[in-house]
Write a protein that holds these residues in place. Structure first.
Motif, PDB file in Angstrom:
ATOM      1  N   MET A  11      -1.443   8.101   1.261  1.00  0.00           N
ATOM      2  CA  MET A  11      -0.041   7.907   0.871  1.00  0.00           C
ATOM      3  C   MET A  11       0.892   8.654   1.804  1.00  0.00           C
ATOM      4  O   MET A  11       1.958   8.145   2.192  1.00  0.00           O
ATOM      5  N   ILE A  14       1.039   6.736   5.153  1.00  0.00           N
ATOM      6  CA  ILE A  14       1.839   5.503   5.050  1.00  0.00           C
ATOM      7  C   ILE A  14       3.330   5.821   5.049  1.00  0.00           C
ATOM      8  O   ILE A  14       4.122   5.195   5.751  1.00  0.00           O
ATOM      9  N   HIS A  15       3.715   6.826   4.263  1.00  0.00           N
ATOM     10  CA  HIS A  15       5.141   7.151   4.149  1.00  0.00           C
ATOM     11  C   HIS A  15       5.663   7.994   5.308  1.00  0.00           C
ATOM     12  O   HIS A  15       6.859   8.250   5.390  1.00  0.00           O
ATOM     13  N   SER A  20       7.552   1.771   6.721  1.00  0.00           N
ATOM     14  CA  SER A  20       7.356   1.753   5.272  1.00  0.00           C
ATOM     15  C   SER A  20       8.680   1.938   4.541  1.00  0.00           C
ATOM     16  O   SER A  20       8.972   1.236   3.566  1.00  0.00           O
ATOM     17  N   TRP A  21       9.481   2.861   5.026  1.00  0.00           N
ATOM     18  CA  TRP A  21      10.783   3.096   4.405  1.00  0.00           C
ATOM     19  C   TRP A  21      11.744   1.947   4.666  1.00  0.00           C
ATOM     20  O   TRP A  21      12.631   1.674   3.853  1.00  0.00           O
ATOM     21  N   TYR A  24      11.425  -0.550   1.845  1.00  0.00           N
ATOM     22  CA  TYR A  24      12.178  -0.144   0.656  1.00  0.00           C
ATOM     23  C   TYR A  24      13.677  -0.357   0.870  1.00  0.00           C
ATOM     24  O   TYR A  24      14.380  -0.842  -0.027  1.00  0.00           O
ATOM     25  N   MET A  73       0.702  -4.128   4.951  1.00  0.00           N
ATOM     26  CA  MET A  73       0.104  -2.832   4.674  1.00  0.00           C
ATOM     27  C   MET A  73      -1.416  -2.935   4.577  1.00  0.00           C
ATOM     28  O   MET A  73      -2.146  -2.061   5.047  1.00  0.00           O
ATOM     29  N   THR A  77      -3.215  -0.570   7.525  1.00  0.00           N
ATOM     30  CA  THR A  77      -3.873   0.689   7.189  1.00  0.00           C
ATOM     31  C   THR A  77      -5.249   0.828   7.831  1.00  0.00           C
ATOM     32  O   THR A  77      -5.711   1.946   8.086  1.00  0.00           O
ATOM     33  N   SER A 107      -4.500   3.060  -2.220  1.00  0.00           N
ATOM     34  CA  SER A 107      -3.187   3.511  -1.746  1.00  0.00           C
ATOM     35  C   SER A 107      -2.242   2.330  -1.529  1.00  0.00           C
ATOM     36  O   SER A 107      -1.056   2.408  -1.847  1.00  0.00           O
ATOM     37  N   ILE A 108      -2.771   1.230  -1.008  1.00  0.00           N
ATOM     38  CA  ILE A 108      -1.933   0.053  -0.789  1.00  0.00           C
ATOM     39  C   ILE A 108      -1.461  -0.514  -2.124  1.00  0.00           C
ATOM     40  O   ILE A 108      -0.302  -0.928  -2.263  1.00  0.00           O
ATOM     41  N   ILE A 111       1.378   1.524  -3.266  1.00  0.00           N
ATOM     42  CA  ILE A 111       2.580   1.251  -2.485  1.00  0.00           C
ATOM     43  C   ILE A 111       3.255  -0.026  -2.988  1.00  0.00           C
ATOM     44  O   ILE A 111       4.487  -0.091  -3.104  1.00  0.00           O
TER      45      ILE A 111
END
Length: 259
Positions: A11, A14-15, A20-21, A24, A73, A77, A107-108, A111
């Motif tokens: 996590m 990824i972030h 990734s952001w 969002y 993702m 990953t 984790s995916i 997300i």
């Protein structure tokens, strides 16, 4: 406990990446832009809905982008670990290769759930601010939540397919393109094979779970593609496909020579 640390590590990785952001942010900006458009440029539309109905519109409009996010993702990953050479450092840890692979997969999923939570929260909040809570609407919270729940199993399969292809071929382009194309042509494939009873076991005949709900606001008048199909049957088929893909991916990942 060790497996939870692996998930936490995934996590964080990824972030730590800006893309990734950006996903969002795209969801947030998409909701706000749509709300402004409906409120001030198409006032007739904005006057007839409340905040729950607005959130339902945003779910229908932006959920496909969450599916694309999940596919990317799912492929990224794995493929980036091989591309950057960090997969060697990851596999020298005491955790088994199976645990490492599953931690990435879990984790995916987390997300994707976060992305849905962001979409739901921002759309409801924006809807309250611009459209209020008093206008009567046909769409209730229960309908909205059920639509989201019906989306998740099919999305989970497409994400798993992308994840599987990334493990097998280690190429992000192939994994993403095949998963997305499969998602779009699946319905056409089922239509072409509708005369064969065995086609109900094909995954794409089972991914639209809204057809099992009796509420016309959810099923839109659609029926299961084959007689005798039930919600439990479709969920079992989706689960079977996911389990098989994960088992094969794990077998390949465990035996693969990492240099």
């Amino acid at each position: 406990m060790r497996f939870l640390r692996l998930i936490q590590n995934e996590m964080m990785k990824i972030h730590s990446k800006r893309n990734s952001w950006f996903y969002y942010l795209f969801l947030v900006m998409g909701v706000i832009a749509s709300a402004i458009l409906m409120k001030y440029m198409i006032p007739a539309a904005g006057e007839t809905i409340n905040f729950v109905e607005f959130s339902n519109y945003m779910k229908m409009a932006l959920a496909p982008f969450i599916t694309i996010f999940a596919v990317v993702m799912g492929a990224q990953t794995i493929t980036e670990e091989f591309k950057d050479g960090t997969i060697k450092q990851l596999l020298i840890r005491p955790a088994s290769r199976t645990a490492v692979l599953l931690s990435k997969y879990v984790s995916i999923i987390l997300i994707v759930l976060i992305a849905y939570a962001v979409l739901l929260f921002v759309s409801l909040l924006t809807g309250v601010v611009l459209f209020g809570t008093s206008s009567p609407g046909d769409v209730s919270f229960a309908i909205l939540y059920k639509k989201i729940l019906y989306d998740l199993p099919g999305m989970l399969f497409i994400m798993t397919l992308s994840f599987f292809l990334a493990v097998v071929f280690r190429g992000i382009g192939l994994a993403i393109s095949v998963a997305i194309i499969a998602n779009f042509i699946g319905g056409l494939l089922i239509t072409m094979l509708s005369k064969y009873a065995w086609a109900k076991y094909i995954i794409f005949a089972n991914t639209d779970l809204t057809v099992y709900d009796p509420d016309p606001l959810i099923n839109s008048g659609m029926q299961p593609p084959f007689a005798g199909m039930t919600l439990g049957f479709s969920l079992a088929v989706i689960l079977a496909y996911i389990v098989v893909l994960l088992i094969v991916a794990d077998l390949i990942f465990v035996k693969r020579d990492i240099r």
